[in-house]
Structures are given as structure tokens and as C-alpha cells.
Design an enzyme around this catalytic site. Structure first.
Site, mmCIF file in Angstrom:
data_model
loop_
_atom_site.group_PDB
_atom_site.id
_atom_site.type_symbol
_atom_site.label_atom_id
_atom_site.label_comp_id
_atom_site.label_asym_id
_atom_site.label_seq_id
_atom_site.Cartn_x
_atom_site.Cartn_y
_atom_site.Cartn_z
ATOM 1 N N SER A 153 -10.304 5.460 -4.930
ATOM 2 C CA SER A 153 -11.273 6.542 -5.115
ATOM 3 C C SER A 153 -10.809 7.586 -6.122
ATOM 4 C CB SER A 153 -11.555 7.204 -3.765
ATOM 5 O OG SER A 153 -10.354 7.710 -3.189
ATOM 6 N N TYR B 2 -15.186 0.597 -7.187
ATOM 7 C CA TYR B 2 -16.475 1.260 -7.024
ATOM 8 C C TYR B 2 -17.335 1.100 -8.276
ATOM 9 C CZ TYR B 2 -13.843 3.215 -3.165
ATOM 10 O OH TYR B 2 -13.072 3.337 -2.035
ATOM 11 N N ARG C 200 -10.956 9.432 1.716
ATOM 12 C CA ARG C 200 -10.870 10.047 3.049
ATOM 13 C C ARG C 200 -12.045 10.986 3.286
ATOM 14 N NH1 ARG C 200 -4.322 10.905 2.506
ATOM 15 N NH2 ARG C 200 -3.790 8.708 2.874
ATOM 16 N N LYS D 58 0.857 -1.184 0.000
ATOM 17 C CA LYS D 58 0.000 0.000 0.000
ATOM 18 C C LYS D 58 0.894 1.234 0.000
ATOM 19 C CE LYS D 58 -3.719 2.314 2.536
ATOM 20 N NZ LYS D 58 -4.617 2.239 3.705
ATOM 21 N N GLU E 40 7.742 -6.556 1.178
ATOM 22 C CA GLU E 40 6.547 -6.439 2.017
ATOM 23 C C GLU E 40 5.607 -7.634 1.813
ATOM 24 O OE1 GLU E 40 5.561 -4.563 4.355
ATOM 25 O OE2 GLU E 40 6.313 -2.517 4.178
ATOM 26 N N LYS F 154 -2.193 -1.494 -3.710
ATOM 27 C CA LYS F 154 -3.032 -0.294 -3.662
ATOM 28 C C LYS F 154 -2.148 0.944 -3.766
ATOM 29 C CE LYS F 154 -6.438 2.044 -0.716
ATOM 30 N NZ LYS F 154 -7.089 2.069 0.604
ATOM 31 N N LYS G 218 1.133 10.128 5.687
ATOM 32 C CA LYS G 218 1.327 8.753 6.143
ATOM 33 C C LYS G 218 2.622 8.162 5.584
ATOM 34 C CE LYS G 218 -3.658 8.209 6.710
ATOM 35 N NZ LYS G 218 -4.847 7.325 6.623
#
Length: 323
Positions: free
Chosen positions: A272, A311, A201, A191, A231, A246, A215
Site C-alpha cells: 500500500s 493495487y 492498515r 515479510k 525463512e 513483502k 510487529k
């Protein structure tokens, strides 16, 4: 080469990648109340729904052949705190939604988000110290409680999206000890600290809490590719059943590398910002909505993804059924 491209039948015979409803996971935003729906302004066509209306949407998705939904709760501001205690409340919004879904639609897969950003007053995915640094091990302790509360509510899959080190192993151990041996883990293993998450968000109400924060200290640097493999390998070794890349389309190279390297169930999240871009272009008449949506989803399959969180899941499933 053009001879085989001339007719539909020969194009179909040599087609390498195919998309079906089986490849789709639909993210759903759930909010408190009854008969409540709120449009997400930055995501045209996407709504936050109360549990009763979400059940209706999930039923339609199930009837279209979509195998699973992914839940994202919209936490009321009063329930947010520095310690994110609402995340593991057995009667929390996510937990109640899971119970209702599994009662009404037992065959529909239910995936829950395991992360603290919807529940923290500061909008970070974990607990922070006095300097604002996200604490790893203390956060993992809370994530374990959250994952257990989801499993106890009946979630089929818990999906840690926080990017803390060691959380997959800790959650797997806790699930086994509590008798939830068949609860699967979908690890957001690669991610990235992406700028494509903004509308999400807004949808879950964490943007204002995060403010000008970032982040970068726990999500991956977009410049890195080898690190993603590292990872993923760690999460698989710790007990992940599936792994996630992602965002999606800007990271198709990562999807391909992960699938080639590990051969594990590999998913991508068409996030999104990707949705918002395609919808904005379509609404302005700059792109053909159906054509670009279906092409974008096919690209994930071509890159090696086993499935896509998108979505667009409902309308894509409808289009696929129509042929």
C-alpha cells in the site's frame, strides 16, 4: 550497443523481461452490507466494497485476464476480540465472500489472507500474553482453524501472512487431514517489519487497534537478507507451494536471491505504501502515472518474480490489453 536500441522492432527482439495480465494478482478489500463502497483515503482509487460490488469488480478483473484476486476483510469493531474467534467463523465475511466468488466466477483464483490482525482487538497478527507479547504456538492453532474455514468455503489458495514459526507445516498437515489436498499455500515467507504498510492498515481498520504497537518480534528486520533465505527454506520444507516477499520494490534484492536460490514460484507484494507514493507523485504531476506503474511492475519480473500482488492490477491489465 545503441544500434539494437535504435528501433522498436529490435528493442522488442532483444527484450529480456515481459509483463502480462497473467503476472497480476489484485488485492480486494471487502466490507459488510449491500451496495456499499468506501474510499481508502490514503490509497487514491482504492475502495472497500460490499460483496455484491466486489463481485462486479472481480468479474471485470477476470474479463481482463487477471488470474486471481486476494481477499482482505474489513472486520466490524464489534466482531473483534482478544481471541480473534471471528477469523474462523464459517459464516464470516471472508468465508462468505469466497463462496460467492467461487459460485459466480469458478475459474478465477481466490486467495485468502490467513492472519489475525483484522480480527484482534489489539491489532497484532496473533494472540498476546499479559505483557503484550505475541504467542507463537497458540496463534498457530487459531491460524489452522482460519485456514481450514477458508478451504472449506472454497478458497483455492490460503496465504499465511502472520510470520509465526511453524504455521505452514501445521496448516499443510491440517489441510491434508481434512481432504483439502489441492488447496495451495502461498507463504508470506519473507515479510519485513516495514513502514510501507500504513495505508493497508487504514484500509482493513487495524491501524487504530495497533496504536503505537509494532510487529518487530515476528516480522523480519529490514536490515537482513540471509535471514530471508532461511525463512523461505523453512516454509518450502513445511509444504508451501509458493513464497512471497513483502514489501516489493524496496526488497527486489530479496526477490532475486530467493528465486536464484530455490527456483520455487516466487511472488512479490507491491504494498500500500508503494501504491500511495506513486499515486501521490502522479496526482501532483511529478511523475507519469502509466509509465511509472508499468516500469515498477516490470521491475518485479526482471528481479525474478513470477507474479505481483498489486493495487495497480486492473489498470495495468487494461493498459496491456490496449497495447
Amino acid at each position: 550497443m545503441r544500434r539494437m536500441r535504435r528501433d522498436d522492432f529490435s528493442r522488442r527482439l532483444m527484450r529480456e523481461s515481459r509483463l502480462s495480465a497473467d503476472d497480476l494478482i489484485c488485492p480486494l478489500f471487502v466490507l459488510e452490507g449491500s451496495n456499499q463502497r468506501e474510499a481508502v483515503s490514503s490509497m487514491p482509487g482504492v475502495e472497500r466494497r460490499s460483496i455484491d460490488l466486489l463481485l462486479q469488480e472481480a468479474t471485470e478483473l477476470h474479463e481482463l485476464g487477471v488470474p486471481a484476486v486476494a481477499l482482505f476483510p474489513v472486520t466490524p469493531p464489534a466482531a473483534k476480540s482478544d481471541d480473534a474467534a471471528e477469523a474462523f467463523n464459517p459464516d464470516g465475511l471472508a468465508q462468505r465472500t469466497v463462496r460467492e466468488l467461487k459460485c459466480q466466477l469458478p475459474e478465477l483464483g481466490v486467495i485468502t489472507d490467513v492472519a489475525l490482525d483484522p480480527f484482534t482487538s489489539h491489532g497484532q497478527d496473533g494472540l498476546i500474553d499479559e505483557n503484550g507479547y505475541v504467542l507463537n504456538d497458540e496463534t498457530v492453532d487459531v491460524l489452522v482453524k482460519q485456514a481450514l474455514s477458508h478451504a472449506e468455503a472454497g478458497a483455492d489458495v490460503v496465504a499465511p501472512s502472520d510470520m509465526m514459526d511453524g504455521r505452514i507445516g501445521a496448516i499443510r498437515t491440517a489441510l491434508e487431514a481434512a481432504g483439502h489436498r489441492n488447496t495451495r499455500i502461498l507463504a508470506y515467507a519473507a515479510k519485513y517489519a516495514s513502514s510501507f504498510y500504513g495505508p493497508f492498515r487504514d484500509a482493513v481498520g487495524s491501524a487504530a487497534n495497533l496504536g503505537g504497537g509494532n510487529k518487530y518480534s515476528y516480522q523480519m528486520d529490514p536490515a537482513n537478507s540471509d535471514e530471508a533465505l532461511w525463512e523461505v527454506s523453512l516454509d518450502l520444507d513445511e509444504g508451501a507451494d509458493m513464497v512471497m516477499v513483502k514489501p516489493g520494490m524496496p526488497y527486489l534484492d530479496i526477490v532475486r536471491r530467493v528465486k536464484d536460490q530455490f527456483g520455487a514460484p516466487t511472488f512479490a507484494y507491491q504494498v500500500s505504501g508503494e501504491y500511495a507514493m506513486l499515486m501521490a507523485a502522479a496526482q501532483n504531476g511529478w511523475l507519469d502515472e502509466k509509465a511509472v506503474i508499468m516500469e515498477s511492475l516490470l521491475a518485479f519480473k526482471r528481479a525474478g518474480a513470477d507474479g505481483v500482488l498489486t493495487y495497480f492490477a486492473k489498470r495495468a491489465a487494461q493498459w496491456l490489453r490496449e497495447g
